[in-house]
Scaffold this motif. Structure first.
Motif, PDB file in Angstrom:
ATOM      1  N   GLU A  45     124.602 103.523  29.679  1.00 42.88           N
ATOM      2  CA  GLU A  45     126.440 103.553  29.486  1.00 42.88           C
ATOM      3  C   GLU A  45     127.181 104.457  30.651  1.00 42.88           C
ATOM      4  OE1 GLU A  45     128.545 100.589  29.028  1.00 42.88           O
ATOM      5  OE2 GLU A  45     126.928  99.350  27.694  1.00 42.88           O
ATOM      6  N   GLY A  46     127.606 104.313  31.075  1.00 46.29           N
ATOM      7  CA  GLY A  46     128.296 105.623  31.860  1.00 46.29           C
ATOM      8  C   GLY A  46     127.327 106.798  32.609  1.00 46.29           C
ATOM      9  N   ASP A  47     128.356 107.899  31.704  1.00 47.58           N
ATOM     10  CA  ASP A  47     127.003 108.763  32.079  1.00 47.58           C
ATOM     11  C   ASP A  47     125.519 109.281  31.299  1.00 47.58           C
ATOM     12  OD1 ASP A  47     128.810 110.112  33.497  1.00 47.58           O
ATOM     13  OD2 ASP A  47     129.928 111.515  31.867  1.00 47.58           O
ATOM     14  N   ALA A  48     125.998 107.476  30.174  1.00 49.89           N
ATOM     15  CA  ALA A  48     124.425 108.408  30.032  1.00 49.89           C
ATOM     16  C   ALA A  48     123.015 106.958  30.282  1.00 49.89           C
ATOM     17  CB  ALA A  48     124.398 107.511  28.530  1.00 49.89           C
ATOM     18  N   GLN A  49     124.046 106.449  31.982  1.00 49.28           N
ATOM     19  CA  GLN A  49     122.562 105.769  32.125  1.00 49.28           C
ATOM     20  C   GLN A  49     121.184 106.095  32.970  1.00 49.28           C
ATOM     21  OE1 GLN A  49     125.122 103.862  35.491  1.00 49.28           O
ATOM     22  NE2 GLN A  49     124.972 101.505  34.499  1.00 49.28           N
ATOM     23  N   GLN A  50     120.602 105.737  32.955  1.00 46.63           N
ATOM     24  CA  GLN A  50     119.281 105.960  32.544  1.00 46.63           C
ATOM     25  C   GLN A  50     118.427 104.857  33.969  1.00 46.63           C
ATOM     26  OE1 GLN A  50     117.197 108.970  31.697  1.00 46.63           O
ATOM     27  NE2 GLN A  50     119.348 109.515  30.606  1.00 46.63           N
ATOM     28  N   SER A  51     117.856 105.817  34.925  1.00 50.90           N
ATOM     29  CA  SER A  51     117.304 104.982  36.325  1.00 50.90           C
ATOM     30  C   SER A  51     116.424 104.931  36.714  1.00 50.90           C
ATOM     31  CB  SER A  51     117.968 106.134  37.413  1.00 50.90           C
ATOM     32  OG  SER A  51     117.169 104.993  38.875  1.00 50.90           O
ATOM     33  N   TYR A  52     116.118 103.629  36.610  1.00 50.65           N
ATOM     34  CA  TYR A  52     114.379 103.450  36.491  1.00 50.65           C
ATOM     35  C   TYR A  52     113.826 102.755  37.813  1.00 50.65           C
ATOM     36  CZ  TYR A  52     114.210 103.650  31.840  1.00 50.65           C
ATOM     37  OH  TYR A  52     113.834 104.090  30.258  1.00 50.65           O
ATOM     38  N   ALA A  53     113.057 103.227  38.353  1.00 48.22           N
ATOM     39  CA  ALA A  53     112.202 102.014  39.898  1.00 48.22           C
ATOM     40  C   ALA A  53     112.847 101.208  39.293  1.00 48.22           C
ATOM     41  CB  ALA A  53     111.095 102.767  40.166  1.00 48.22           C
ATOM     42  N   MET A  54     112.878  99.988  39.681  1.00 43.52           N
ATOM     43  CA  MET A  54     112.577  98.552  39.665  1.00 43.52           C
ATOM     44  C   MET A  54     111.985  97.777  41.176  1.00 43.52           C
ATOM     45  SD  MET A  54     113.926  95.306  41.199  1.00 43.52           S
ATOM     46  CE  MET A  54     115.919  96.106  41.479  1.00 43.52           C
ATOM     47  N   ARG A  55     110.191  96.688  40.199  1.00 39.79           N
ATOM     48  CA  ARG A  55     110.111  96.300  41.127  1.00 39.79           C
ATOM     49  C   ARG A  55     110.347  94.646  40.211  1.00 39.79           C
ATOM     50  NH1 ARG A  55     108.429  97.862  45.547  1.00 39.79           N
ATOM     51  NH2 ARG A  55     106.965  95.683  46.068  1.00 39.79           N
ATOM     52  N   ALA A  56     111.224  93.777  41.712  1.00 33.81           N
ATOM     53  CA  ALA A  56     111.032  92.488  40.912  1.00 33.81           C
ATOM     54  C   ALA A  56     110.339  90.710  41.241  1.00 33.81           C
ATOM     55  CB  ALA A  56     112.203  92.286  40.680  1.00 33.81           C
ATOM     56  N   ARG A  57     110.034  89.898  40.915  1.00 32.11           N
ATOM     57  CA  ARG A  57     110.254  88.696  41.550  1.00 32.11           C
ATOM     58  C   ARG A  57     110.796  88.096  41.680  1.00 32.11           C
ATOM     59  NH1 ARG A  57     105.707  85.329  39.647  1.00 32.11           N
ATOM     60  NH2 ARG A  57     104.381  85.966  38.077  1.00 32.11           N
ATOM     61  N   GLN A  58     111.551  86.372  41.756  1.00 29.68           N
ATOM     62  CA  GLN A  58     112.475  85.442  41.612  1.00 29.68           C
ATOM     63  C   GLN A  58     112.239  84.579  41.889  1.00 29.68           C
ATOM     64  OE1 GLN A  58     116.393  87.058  41.133  1.00 29.68           O
ATOM     65  NE2 GLN A  58     117.625  85.072  40.986  1.00 29.68           N
TER      66      GLN A  58
ATOM     67  N   PRO B 222     122.710  75.970  41.742  1.00 28.22           N
ATOM     68  CA  PRO B 222     123.670  76.691  41.422  1.00 28.22           C
ATOM     69  C   PRO B 222     123.098  76.616  39.823  1.00 28.22           C
ATOM     70  CG  PRO B 222     124.706  75.050  41.608  1.00 28.22           C
ATOM     71  CD  PRO B 222     123.258  74.241  41.949  1.00 28.22           C
ATOM     72  N   HIS B 223     122.099  76.751  39.652  1.00 25.28           N
ATOM     73  CA  HIS B 223     121.402  76.032  37.898  1.00 25.28           C
ATOM     74  C   HIS B 223     119.952  76.373  37.303  1.00 25.28           C
ATOM     75  CE1 HIS B 223     124.708  73.520  37.546  1.00 25.28           C
ATOM     76  NE2 HIS B 223     125.018  72.604  38.867  1.00 25.28           N
ATOM     77  N   GLU B 224     119.378  77.160  37.882  1.00 25.36           N
ATOM     78  CA  GLU B 224     118.750  77.607  37.054  1.00 25.36           C
ATOM     79  C   GLU B 224     117.544  78.517  38.160  1.00 25.36           C
ATOM     80  OE1 GLU B 224     115.945  74.336  35.797  1.00 25.36           O
ATOM     81  OE2 GLU B 224     115.571  73.956  37.943  1.00 25.36           O
ATOM     82  N   PHE B 225     116.920  79.989  37.591  1.00 28.68           N
ATOM     83  CA  PHE B 225     116.484  81.075  38.033  1.00 28.68           C
ATOM     84  C   PHE B 225     115.857  81.039  37.018  1.00 28.68           C
ATOM     85  CE2 PHE B 225     119.236  83.896  35.373  1.00 28.68           C
ATOM     86  CZ  PHE B 225     118.909  84.403  35.353  1.00 28.68           C
ATOM     87  N   VAL B 226     114.512  82.215  37.420  1.00 29.14           N
ATOM     88  CA  VAL B 226     113.530  83.191  37.220  1.00 29.14           C
ATOM     89  C   VAL B 226     113.139  83.966  37.907  1.00 29.14           C
ATOM     90  CG1 VAL B 226     111.175  83.115  35.479  1.00 29.14           C
ATOM     91  CG2 VAL B 226     112.580  80.934  35.606  1.00 29.14           C
ATOM     92  N   TRP B 227     113.409  85.554  37.116  1.00 28.84           N
ATOM     93  CA  TRP B 227     113.682  87.177  37.214  1.00 28.84           C
ATOM     94  C   TRP B 227     112.185  87.531  36.491  1.00 28.84           C
ATOM     95  CZ3 TRP B 227     115.361  91.824  35.725  1.00 28.84           C
ATOM     96  CH2 TRP B 227     115.225  92.585  37.412  1.00 28.84           C
ATOM     97  N   ILE B 228     111.335  88.103  37.380  1.00 24.51           N
ATOM     98  CA  ILE B 228     110.025  88.542  36.713  1.00 24.51           C
ATOM     99  C   ILE B 228     109.762  90.288  36.767  1.00 24.51           C
ATOM    100  CG2 ILE B 228     107.917  89.147  35.946  1.00 24.51           C
ATOM    101  CD1 ILE B 228     107.765  85.640  36.123  1.00 24.51           C
ATOM    102  N   ALA B 229     110.322  91.383  36.006  1.00 25.58           N
ATOM    103  CA  ALA B 229     110.259  92.239  37.000  1.00 25.58           C
ATOM    104  C   ALA B 229     109.434  93.213  35.796  1.00 25.58           C
ATOM    105  CB  ALA B 229     112.887  92.920  36.929  1.00 25.58           C
ATOM    106  N   ASP B 230     109.144  94.753  36.328  1.00 29.77           N
ATOM    107  CA  ASP B 230     108.674  95.451  36.679  1.00 29.77           C
ATOM    108  C   ASP B 230     109.493  97.751  36.945  1.00 29.77           C
ATOM    109  OD1 ASP B 230     105.306  95.453  35.406  1.00 29.77           O
ATOM    110  OD2 ASP B 230     106.220  93.846  37.270  1.00 29.77           O
ATOM    111  N   MET B 231     109.494  97.612  35.322  1.00 29.27           N
ATOM    112  CA  MET B 231     110.782  99.044  36.045  1.00 29.27           C
ATOM    113  C   MET B 231     110.114 100.226  35.552  1.00 29.27           C
ATOM    114  SD  MET B 231     113.908  97.423  34.874  1.00 29.27           S
ATOM    115  CE  MET B 231     113.995  95.300  33.877  1.00 29.27           C
ATOM    116  N   ALA B 232     110.231 100.921  35.525  1.00 30.12           N
ATOM    117  CA  ALA B 232     108.932 102.377  35.490  1.00 30.12           C
ATOM    118  C   ALA B 232     110.370 103.560  36.094  1.00 30.12           C
ATOM    119  CB  ALA B 232     107.995 103.293  36.567  1.00 30.12           C
ATOM    120  N   LYS B 233     110.348 104.587  34.515  1.00 25.72           N
ATOM    121  CA  LYS B 233     110.465 105.761  34.338  1.00 25.72           C
ATOM    122  C   LYS B 233     109.977 106.908  34.416  1.00 25.72           C
ATOM    123  CE  LYS B 233     114.651 108.821  32.833  1.00 25.72           C
ATOM    124  NZ  LYS B 233     115.261 108.624  34.849  1.00 25.72           N
ATOM    125  N   GLY B 234     109.093 108.075  35.245  1.00 30.90           N
ATOM    126  CA  GLY B 234     108.605 108.356  34.323  1.00 30.90           C
ATOM    127  C   GLY B 234     107.025 107.643  33.652  1.00 30.90           C
TER     128      GLY B 234
END
Length: 294
Positions: free
Chosen positions: A104-117, A122-134
């Motif tokens: 939240e706010g100033d405490a946000q941490q940034s993660y590099a993200m790669r994803a496929r979807q 307007p009714h369905e989706f699947v989002w599969i992601a990998d995130m990394a920080k250090g």
């Protein structure tokens, strides 16, 4: 001499046994936790496959005549987004990269993200992601399939971070995602496919999917050339300091666009909660790397 060494050797034996038991226990715990991770990721893939293989019939091709009689802003938008002769595919598979902001706010941490979807607005989706920080690695999926939503993410593919599914609040919250992301599959916004357009100003339009209490309306800000600039909707969410589900504005700024197979769609977006208010908090920045409409 045997008596002299008995106590040290016994201590070494006991210490080694305890270490073995601890390591064995940790390996067992990791194995069980990782099995749960793999089971749930497999469920996400099953939903993906169902969306991808569902029979939808032969698509029509786009002509400007399809939007005759629609509000001027709709004509402007479609004539920019869909080239004449383009097959009107309503599903898309996307790969993306960018940044996910947690906290939240100033405490946000940034993660590099790669994803496929996979997306079937307007009714369905699947989002599969990998995130990394250090050294930290987070992976998992979001989805809405057959009216049921989920959000499941793990650290290091074993430690659960968020495990949400099978609640009415989550299902309602997830419903906003494929509706607002219809901009990545523009054919789903056509009136012939059930979308209802209402021009509200020279540069804005409301597009509604469905009827009654299940209806979802998104608002688009569109430039003079027909390019999309912003999109937002009123979403049921607990993304607030009180963590209480309520209606809040959720939206995206379009920072670039690109053509993929006859469709000109947003290719860079910044997405956030409380869109258009002083409390606006972006949490997702993404660039589309590849898109396949089908």
């Amino acid at each position: 001499h045997q008596g002299k060494w008995a106590t040290p050797m016994t201590s070494i034996y006991i210490g080694g046994t305890l270490l073995f038991l601890v390591v064995t226990g940790l390996v067992l715990l990791w194995t069980v936790a990782n099995a749960r991770y793999r089971t749930n990721m497999a469920k996400a893939q099953v939903a993906w496959s169902d969306i991808a293989t569902r029979e939808t019939g032969q698509p029509d091709t786009f002509t400007p005549e399809l939007v005759v009689g629609q509000p001027e802003i709709a004509k402007r938008s479609f004539n920019h987004a869909i080239a004449p002769g383009t097959r009107l595919y309503r599903r898309a598979e996307l790969t993306m990269s960018g940044e996910f902001l947690l906290g939240e706010g100033d405490a946000q941490q940034s993660y590099a993200m790669r994803a496929r979807q996979i997306l079937a607005p307007p009714h369905e989706f699947v989002w599969i992601a990998d995130m990394a920080k250090g050294p930290i690695r987070i992976s998992g999926s979001d989805g809405l399939h057959q009216s049921h939503g989920w959000t499941r993410f793990w650290m290091f593919r074993c430690a659960p971070l968020i495990q949400l599914a099978a609640t009415a609040d989550l299902d309602r919250a997830a419903a906003a995602r494929p509706a607002i992301e219809a901009i990545w599959a523009p054919a789903t916004l056509l009136p012939d496919h059930g979308a209802v357009w209402k021009q509200t100003a020279d540069d804005t339009a409301e597009v509604s999917f469905g009827t009654g209490v299940q209806a979802i309306t998104v608002t688009l800000r569109i430039g003079e050339d027909g390019a999309l600039k912003e999109i937002w909707t009123e979403r049921w969410t607990d993304a607030n300091p009180d963590k209480i589900y309520k209606i809040q504005t959720f939206g995206a700024v379009i920072e670039a666009e690109e053509q993929f197979g006859g469709f000109t769609i947003p290719s860079q977006v910044t997405v956030g909660n409380q869109f258009g208010t002083p409390d606006y908090l972006p949490f997702f920045r993404a660039k589309l790397d590849a898109v396949r409409h089908f």
